[in-house]
Design an enzyme around this catalytic site. Structure first.
Site, short mmCIF file in Angstrom:
data_model
loop_
_atom_site.label_atom_id
_atom_site.label_comp_id
_atom_site.label_asym_id
_atom_site.label_seq_id
_atom_site.Cartn_x
_atom_site.Cartn_y
_atom_site.Cartn_z
N LYS A 82 0.80 -1.43 -0.10
CA LYS A 82 0.05 0.08 0.16
C LYS A 82 0.95 0.97 0.03
O LYS A 82 2.09 1.12 0.29
CB LYS A 82 -0.90 0.16 1.43
CG LYS A 82 -0.26 0.08 2.42
CD LYS A 82 -0.85 -0.12 3.65
CE LYS A 82 -0.37 0.62 4.87
NZ LYS A 82 0.47 1.67 4.88
N HIS A 112 -0.56 -5.82 5.91
CA HIS A 112 0.10 -6.68 7.03
C HIS A 112 -0.88 -7.03 8.12
O HIS A 112 -0.55 -8.00 8.92
CB HIS A 112 1.55 -6.44 7.17
CG HIS A 112 1.72 -5.29 8.16
ND1 HIS A 112 1.60 -3.92 7.56
CD2 HIS A 112 2.35 -5.25 9.39
CE1 HIS A 112 1.97 -3.06 8.68
NE2 HIS A 112 2.23 -4.07 9.65
N LYS A 116 -1.69 -10.20 11.10
CA LYS A 116 -1.33 -10.51 12.53
C LYS A 116 -2.19 -11.53 13.25
O LYS A 116 -3.40 -11.58 12.97
CB LYS A 116 -1.60 -9.04 13.13
CG LYS A 116 -0.66 -8.20 12.61
CD LYS A 116 -0.69 -6.85 13.30
CE LYS A 116 0.21 -5.65 12.97
NZ LYS A 116 1.67 -5.46 13.13
N GLU A 150 0.60 4.98 17.71
CA GLU A 150 1.94 4.73 17.64
C GLU A 150 2.95 5.80 18.46
O GLU A 150 2.42 6.98 18.31
CB GLU A 150 2.43 4.55 16.07
CG GLU A 150 1.82 3.51 15.36
CD GLU A 150 2.54 3.73 13.91
OE1 GLU A 150 3.21 2.89 13.87
OE2 GLU A 150 2.08 4.46 13.11
N ASP A 169 -2.46 6.19 4.98
CA ASP A 169 -1.45 5.41 5.55
C ASP A 169 -1.97 4.17 6.32
O ASP A 169 -1.68 3.03 6.47
CB ASP A 169 -0.44 6.17 6.37
CG ASP A 169 0.73 5.11 6.75
OD1 ASP A 169 1.18 4.13 5.98
OD2 ASP A 169 1.53 5.65 7.78
N HIS A 174 -5.28 -0.60 6.91
CA HIS A 174 -5.28 -1.38 8.26
C HIS A 174 -6.64 -1.02 9.17
O HIS A 174 -7.22 -2.12 9.55
CB HIS A 174 -4.08 -1.02 9.28
CG HIS A 174 -2.76 -1.15 8.57
ND1 HIS A 174 -2.53 -1.80 7.54
CD2 HIS A 174 -1.67 -0.31 8.71
CE1 HIS A 174 -1.35 -1.88 7.18
NE2 HIS A 174 -0.68 -0.92 7.83
N LYS A 261 0.49 9.21 14.83
CA LYS A 261 1.86 9.03 15.47
C LYS A 261 2.35 9.73 16.45
O LYS A 261 1.52 10.93 16.73
CB LYS A 261 2.51 9.44 14.01
CG LYS A 261 2.61 8.66 12.84
CD LYS A 261 3.44 7.64 12.49
CE LYS A 261 3.34 7.06 11.18
NZ LYS A 261 3.63 5.60 11.33
C1 BG6 Z 1 2.80 0.58 8.04
C2 BG6 Z 1 2.56 1.96 7.81
O1 BG6 Z 1 1.97 0.03 7.15
O2 BG6 Z 1 2.46 0.16 9.34
C3 BG6 Z 1 3.56 2.84 8.93
O3 BG6 Z 1 3.15 2.35 6.57
C4 BG6 Z 1 3.17 2.00 10.39
O4 BG6 Z 1 3.52 4.20 9.12
C5 BG6 Z 1 2.95 0.72 10.08
O5 BG6 Z 1 4.15 2.60 11.31
C6 BG6 Z 1 2.71 0.08 11.70
O6 BG6 Z 1 2.84 -1.10 11.48
P1 BG6 Z 1 2.92 -2.21 12.84
O7 BG6 Z 1 3.01 -3.65 12.44
O8 BG6 Z 1 4.20 -1.62 13.61
O9 BG6 Z 1 1.92 -1.72 13.76
#
Ligand code: BG6
Length: 384
Positions: A82, A112, A116, A150, A169, A174, A261
């Protein structure tokens, strides 16, 4: 991933790195020849997997050149990172462009989060526990909150983030995918293969927001503009969005998606607040995606003693009490793409359905940025 010495030696022998100009048809044709040579050495049938971790603007010409060079036979698969487009119009173009050279079954769009462990468990939890199967609807559930906060900032990805922002993003991919797993009607077949179609229907039932100021909050952490060297940047690093579904199981239930973030903690969870019924108290069910993956439910208990007081305590299932290690989501998607299993990948239609939901927000934001809030790094999402 544990790998034997023998396999590691084999991989070292057969791996090659190739540098090429990805805008040159000549280089793609040379790549085709090299692939044919490799396939001759190893013997057919050989699987070709192209994994594109490049911006959408670069993905489009790359795919066209793959097509023009004739490297898109049936044994070729395309893994796409993505964001899939930047809005509804560009995603539609990208889908059309890819269609010229690849069939839908050849595409593996990576999200991804779907891989999970706890996200994969949502279907199993809903489908295999009769207690929750019957109460998974508006009669019992009052609200749904999906949060991915995050602590990290943009980690030097200035160019990427300036073109992306939190909505594209995290929300488009997600968070909407997690929402779909919670809201989807369970496939009657009970088969995993039918989940993508169920997720799609759930996404198509989500109503695009009509009152943007009331349903959407956006923010930017202080210091972001200096970091990306763009004074006046209006790119959001925080979004909270409340949606509703037209599905008759969910009408009127607010579904709130929050991400940001530079917040106070790294946490991804889904919180389902059950309704208070008659004289009973309300329960909350938490599906914790990360960290401390697991499931938690509030229970009301009698506090020991003579006072007959109630107390809210948590009943918990934590993966780390039972399993030493969880597979990495990225390992899982790569293996599934090699195996040709599509369950954990998003289809073209799902991608378009999610952009459809976000389209009015993007249009509204492009006209006026006066609603952008500025927050201190380390802020709590509840305070925004
Ligand atoms: C990514 C985003 O898809 O997922 C990032 O582009 C983000 O900005 C990340 O930090 C978070 O992934 P995870 O697995 O660490 O929660």
């Amino acid at each position: 991933l544990a790998i034997s010495k023998k396999d590691a030696a084999f991989l070292r022998k057969v791996l090659t790195i190739r540098q090429m100009d990805i805008s040159s048809l000549h280089d793609f044709k040379a790549l085709k020849k090299e692939l044919q040579l490799i396939e001759k050495t190893f013997g057919a049938p050989t699987l070709r997997l192209f994994y594109l971790s490049i911006p959408p603007t670069a993905a489009q010409p790359f795919i066209t050149l793959l097509g023009e060079a004739g490297i898109t036979n049936k044994r070729t698969r395309l893994l796409l990172e993505k964001p899939f487009g930047t809005d509804l119009a560009s995603a539609t173009d990208l889908v059309e462009n890819i269609k010229e050279y690849f069939h839908e079954e050849q595409l593996y769009r990576i999200d991804h989060y779907l891989a999970k462990e706890m996200a994969q468990n949502i279907f199993v939890f809903r489908n295999s526990n009769a207690l929750f199967k019957r109460t998974w609807n508006l009669d019992f559930i009052e609200s749904i909150e999906i949060t991915a906060s995050e602590t990290i900032g943009i980690e030097g990805r200035s160019v990427f983030y300036e073109q992306t922002g939190a909505l594209r993003d995290l929300v488009q991919s997600h968070l909407l995918q997690l929402a779909a797993l919670v809201l989807m009607e369970l496939p009657k077949s009970g088969k995993l293969q039918d989940i993508p179609a169920a997720r799609l229907r759930a996404l198509q039932s989500l109503l695009p927001p009509i009152d943007i100021p009331a349903q959407v909050t956006r923010g930017q952490y202080k210091g972001y503009q200096e970091e990306v060297d763009n004074p006046g940047s209006t790119v959001e690093t925080f979004v909270r969005l409340t949606l509703f579904s037209a599905d008759e199981s969910w009408q009127g239930v607010p579904i709130t998606l929050t991400t940001g973030k530079s917040l106070n903690q790294k946490l991804t969870e889904i919180r389902l607040r059950f309704k208070q019924q008659d004289s009973s108290e309300a329960n909350t069910l938490v599906l914790r995606i990360q960290p401390n993956e697991g499931i938690e439910i509030d229970l009301w208990v009698k506090q020991p003693g003579y006072d007959k007081k109630l107390q809210k305590l948590a009943l918990q299932f934590a993966y780390n009490n039972y399993y030493d290690e969880l597979p990495e989501a990225y390992e899982h998607v790569l293996v599934d793409a090699m195996r040709g299993d599509h369950v954990l990948f998003t289809s073209s239609e799902e991608v378009l359905a999610s952009w459809q939901i976000l389209n009015p927000i993007q249009e509204h934001w492009s006209m006026d940025a006066s609603d952008l809030l500025y927050y201190k790094p380390g802020a709590s999402p509840d305070k925004l």
